[in-house]
Scaffold this motif. Sequence first.
Motif, PDB file in Angstrom:
ATOM      1  N   THR A  78       0.885  -1.119   0.018  1.00 57.27           N
ATOM      2  CA  THR A  78      -0.048  -0.220  -0.005  1.00 57.27           C
ATOM      3  C   THR A  78       0.884   1.298   0.084  1.00 57.27           C
ATOM      4  OG1 THR A  78      -1.776  -1.121   1.211  1.00 57.27           O
ATOM      5  CG2 THR A  78      -2.055   1.119   1.108  1.00 57.27           C
ATOM      6  N   LYS A  81       2.079   1.873  -3.371  1.00 56.85           N
ATOM      7  CA  LYS A  81       1.043   2.424  -4.274  1.00 56.85           C
ATOM      8  C   LYS A  81       0.811   3.921  -4.162  1.00 56.85           C
ATOM      9  CE  LYS A  81      -2.047  -1.470  -4.841  1.00 56.85           C
ATOM     10  NZ  LYS A  81      -2.100  -1.552  -6.472  1.00 56.85           N
ATOM     11  N   THR A  82       1.159   4.472  -2.866  1.00 58.37           N
ATOM     12  CA  THR A  82       1.382   5.953  -2.592  1.00 58.37           C
ATOM     13  C   THR A  82       2.258   6.415  -3.363  1.00 58.37           C
ATOM     14  OG1 THR A  82      -0.139   5.388  -0.351  1.00 58.37           O
ATOM     15  CG2 THR A  82       1.188   7.441  -0.536  1.00 58.37           C
ATOM     16  N   VAL A  84       3.763   5.416  -5.840  1.00 59.88           N
ATOM     17  CA  VAL A  84       3.466   5.519  -7.559  1.00 59.88           C
ATOM     18  C   VAL A  84       2.470   6.858  -7.482  1.00 59.88           C
ATOM     19  CG1 VAL A  84       2.128   4.399  -9.254  1.00 59.88           C
ATOM     20  CG2 VAL A  84       3.714   3.262  -8.001  1.00 59.88           C
ATOM     21  N   SER A  85       1.515   6.998  -6.663  1.00 61.40           N
ATOM     22  CA  SER A  85       0.365   8.123  -6.855  1.00 61.40           C
ATOM     23  C   SER A  85       0.750   9.511  -6.789  1.00 61.40           C
ATOM     24  CB  SER A  85      -0.593   7.866  -6.077  1.00 61.40           C
ATOM     25  OG  SER A  85      -0.616   7.855  -4.799  1.00 61.40           O
ATOM     26  N   GLN A  86       1.993   9.611  -6.042  1.00 60.76           N
ATOM     27  CA  GLN A  86       2.881  10.721  -5.854  1.00 60.76           C
ATOM     28  C   GLN A  86       3.259  11.420  -7.126  1.00 60.76           C
ATOM     29  OE1 GLN A  86       4.026  10.762  -1.026  1.00 60.76           O
ATOM     30  NE2 GLN A  86       5.831  11.134  -2.694  1.00 60.76           N
ATOM     31  N   ASP A  88       1.899  11.354  -9.750  1.00 57.64           N
ATOM     32  CA  ASP A  88       0.896  12.114 -10.605  1.00 57.64           C
ATOM     33  C   ASP A  88       0.756  13.750 -10.229  1.00 57.64           C
ATOM     34  OD1 ASP A  88      -0.105   9.702 -11.662  1.00 57.64           O
ATOM     35  OD2 ASP A  88      -1.731   9.414  -9.876  1.00 57.64           O
ATOM     36  N   TRP A 228       6.437   1.416  -9.588  1.00 65.21           N
ATOM     37  CA  TRP A 228       7.276   2.604  -9.076  1.00 65.21           C
ATOM     38  C   TRP A 228       8.354   3.135 -10.205  1.00 65.21           C
ATOM     39  CZ3 TRP A 228      11.776   4.762  -7.498  1.00 65.21           C
ATOM     40  CH2 TRP A 228      11.689   5.903  -6.922  1.00 65.21           C
ATOM     41  N   ARG A 231       6.617   4.135 -13.795  1.00 59.77           N
ATOM     42  CA  ARG A 231       6.543   5.441 -13.458  1.00 59.77           C
ATOM     43  C   ARG A 231       7.562   6.465 -13.463  1.00 59.77           C
ATOM     44  NH1 ARG A 231       1.399   6.701 -12.511  1.00 59.77           N
ATOM     45  NH2 ARG A 231       2.211   8.858 -12.975  1.00 59.77           N
TER      46      ARG A 231
END
Length: 274
Positions: A78, A81-82, A84-86, A88, A228, A231
């Motif tokens: 988890t 995933k955070t 990776v989302s950063q 964005d 990660w 991206r």
Amino acid sequence: MSHDKHVSYTSYLKVDELLQLQHPLSDGPEHDELLFITIHQVYELWFKQLLHEASALQLSLEKGETHRSMAILGRMRTIMKTCVSQLDILETMTPLQFNSFRDRLTSASGFQSAQFRELEAVLGRRDQAGADADKKSGMGMADHLVPGSPARQRVEAAMSRASLWDSALRYFNTRMPMPETALNRDVTRAWEPNEQVQQALIELHRNDPEASMIGEALVDLDEGLQEWRYRHVKMVERTIGRKMGTGGSSGAGYLASTLFHPVFPDLWAIRSQF
């Protein structure tokens, strides 16, 4: 033991100190430099947490604790995933906006993130024969860090002890005997895929649901790291193209070379054998 009765949200979290740690270097300063600093500082906090979790995970696996290990692996996935989302958020910054302060970074580079290097080492990365070195500079994992510094010592220490995969093998060994050569290997060397281990893992997947869950959770973590990396490469390409990276690194070229190298190759190899 006496406890401070005046602990507050601000004092407990050191909020005042935390908010003093962002120091843009550009003139003005440029609007987007604060975002760049903030995101990378947050990454370092997540890397610290991942190292904390990985240490507990290794102990848990070696004790054969399935449920605790699953909980920690779920948390680590988890967090990935955070991370990776950063990206964005970082990608809301255009190449022109990044270039407005990029020259201020001079020799600073993500290669100098000792914590990420340490995390890679904990996951099993080693520097044998330059195989994992930056292909352009010939530099290994710790070579971007100051010799003798605490940061470099942490990375080198992580490369000299058992990796997360070694701990996973000990867990699997509590469920079914694993090859002695795998359990007693030289942990300072990179792991080489092992057919005997793969055959044992196939048997565990077929006959031991708990061991199978641990295997799949390790694949989840491995996939998260690869996601990660991918991206990160695309973010760098989008922001600086194929220019040299800061600090003399080969930028996107080097990052692309790290793609599609799983940290737990045996767990991927067995997919085609079911």
